[in-house]
Design an enzyme around this catalytic site. Sequence first.
Site, mmCIF file in Angstrom:
data_model
loop_
_atom_site.group_PDB
_atom_site.id
_atom_site.type_symbol
_atom_site.label_atom_id
_atom_site.label_comp_id
_atom_site.label_asym_id
_atom_site.label_seq_id
_atom_site.Cartn_x
_atom_site.Cartn_y
_atom_site.Cartn_z
ATOM 1 N N HIS A 235 0.118 5.231 -6.298
ATOM 2 C CA HIS A 235 0.781 4.471 -5.236
ATOM 3 C C HIS A 235 2.205 4.977 -5.013
ATOM 4 O O HIS A 235 3.028 4.252 -4.471
ATOM 5 C CB HIS A 235 0.849 2.987 -5.604
ATOM 6 C CG HIS A 235 -0.484 2.340 -5.795
ATOM 7 N ND1 HIS A 235 -1.386 2.223 -4.777
ATOM 8 C CD2 HIS A 235 -1.072 1.787 -6.883
ATOM 9 C CE1 HIS A 235 -2.481 1.606 -5.224
ATOM 10 N NE2 HIS A 235 -2.312 1.338 -6.500
ATOM 11 N N HIS B 93 -6.453 -0.890 -3.028
ATOM 12 C CA HIS B 93 -7.420 -0.002 -3.684
ATOM 13 C C HIS B 93 -8.699 0.010 -2.879
ATOM 14 O O HIS B 93 -9.773 0.265 -3.393
ATOM 15 C CB HIS B 93 -7.704 -0.463 -5.110
ATOM 16 C CG HIS B 93 -6.474 -0.748 -5.890
ATOM 17 N ND1 HIS B 93 -6.000 -2.020 -6.078
ATOM 18 C CD2 HIS B 93 -5.600 0.087 -6.494
ATOM 19 C CE1 HIS B 93 -4.864 -1.954 -6.773
ATOM 20 N NE2 HIS B 93 -4.595 -0.692 -7.036
#
Lengths: 338, 338
Positions: free
Chosen positions: A60, A222
Amino acid sequence: MSNIKTKFINDPENITSELLEGYVLAYRDYVKLAGENIVVRVKPKKEGQVAIVTLGGSGHEPALSGFVGRGMLDCSVVGDVFAAPGAQRVFQALQLMKCEAGILLVVLNHSGDVMSANMACQLAERTGIKVKQLLVHDDISAGINAPADNRRGLSGCVPLFKILGAASEEGKSLDELLEIGTRYTNKVATLAVAMRSCTHPQNGAVISDLPEGIMEIGMGQHGEGGGGQKPLVSADDTAVEMVDLLCKQLKPAVGDKVMLIINGVGSTTHMELNIVFRKAYKELEERGFQVVFSRIQEILTVQEQAGFQMIMALPDEDHIDYLDNKPAEAPYWTAFGK
Amino acid sequence: MSNIKTKFINDPENITSELLEGYVLAYRDYVKLAGENIVVRVKPKKEGQVAIVTLGGSGHEPALSGFVGRGMLDCSVVGDVFAAPGAQRVFQALQLMKCEAGILLVVLNHSGDVMSANMACQLAERTGIKVKQLLVHDDISAGINAPADNRRGLSGCVPLFKILGAASEEGKSLDELLEIGTRYTNKVATLAVAMRSCTHPQNGAVISDLPEGIMEIGMGQHGEGGGGQKPLVSADDTAVEMVDLLCKQLKPAVGDKVMLIINGVGSTTHMELNIVFRKAYKELEERGFQVVFSRIQEILTVQEQAGFQMIMALPDEDHIDYLDNKPAEAPYWTAFGK
């Protein structure tokens, strides 16, 4: 070399350690590794100040380790790609950060992270480490007024790092920080939208299936399901719909001060993020609210996914002061303050 | 709404004006519009200091307007997507920036930008505006030791804005700034690599054709041809090849101080940029050079293209001082200095 045909990587097994090594080499005046996948400040904060620690999987970037620095985080505990770091590593970090004033551990509400944090805190308490947890659950895709436990943590954690980092540098106590942070987590809401999926960097799998011309409001970071797929609409229509949902959650009153941040998740152009921000800002002003703090940046990405997260908060005067007037010096959030 | 099925935009004709409006709303303490597509600082620099101005098409955000601010640019003149702004608009900006100390106009070597700049400077000189140009031609894809005229301007312009911005705040004269900047442009080299193409936001056309698993080293920032297509290799192998080519151009000697920046062009993940940086840094150190200034950031994008630009320079002590020790406060480059 890797068999992933769309990524500049080496051995997929080594992604996290290699990216962290590159990161601390690039910003070696600011950050260093204090253990495997544990990123800390080169210049620690003063004795007697509470340490702010967070945890979460890699993949991320620049979140979360990009925000380690003066006025933000003291330590980021990193898991493998999209994976929690595990209790042992979090415990190791808590041991390293141990101080008399205590540790505030900021946890994004994802099951692996929560489990790692809980177990690590139990281990820590047994060895006399003073630590409290603050859970971030800003994602409103579970529905307006859904119980906090059902709401995942999204990029709304990053302004929280700024607020807590500034307050801790001021010498606020662990309980005071928990109270300041809780006030923020109760008044922040984030909504994501995706329109082109990403590839998992370790196995090449496409994380979710979004056909061309389709977007999904509420998709998690996700690839978790959101509010259902529907045809892509204009930037302005998307912005208005998202502002409307965020306002339904936060219920601002006319005249309220609002924080508005657009987070790019990987491959939506800055151009588009600017256009979306423009309409969201105008919509908020038209509804009688006042945007007092704003930013357009990739602060938390989802690989090369196209889409963005809109973060809205109703900060009180404390929060505005910490966000806007205090300095921060982390590689991906530097501010002079006022 | 737009017929472009992969972008959050509205009317494709209004992209540039809408994105700039969003940008100045988000960062209204720092930047404002002083005319159509002319971005300037909210707090202008002191009287008697040279103004630093640049120009270039939109579509590369945060470049170039993201670097308007204290210690960087005073003004950015914006063209339409991938298009030069035209002489009249540049002339208008030069009239706005007119000052006794003069204006340094930084021009990236692309024909439309050069033509707009030349004509605008002619018009400016006729009306008594003191202005000089500095051409950036850092792209080495035309071949090692290719004539400067054949080399395009790439993201190597951004650290130059930092150097010139800091030097101008110090009160350096127009001639001194031209000399400081020329010393840098003679010692900077950039190489791009792409592996997945981007879509033109106004007509939906794919800008260049790169099949999966293929990369092209040297591709320009509008999809211009580079060094030929070849199968994708690992991050480490890509980094070493690019460092090697950049060293062939710059010819550093053992012990030399090097600036190394990895610029993401749109949808290569920060994760990958970190992994590439790691190897490039190690390769430079192994060759006996010393990396003294570094950054990993999307400073100049090419829509949602996957790839990156590697910027290398041999800064002298002046340049290092301006890069590292002086403050900058632009929305996309903030630094405290030392």
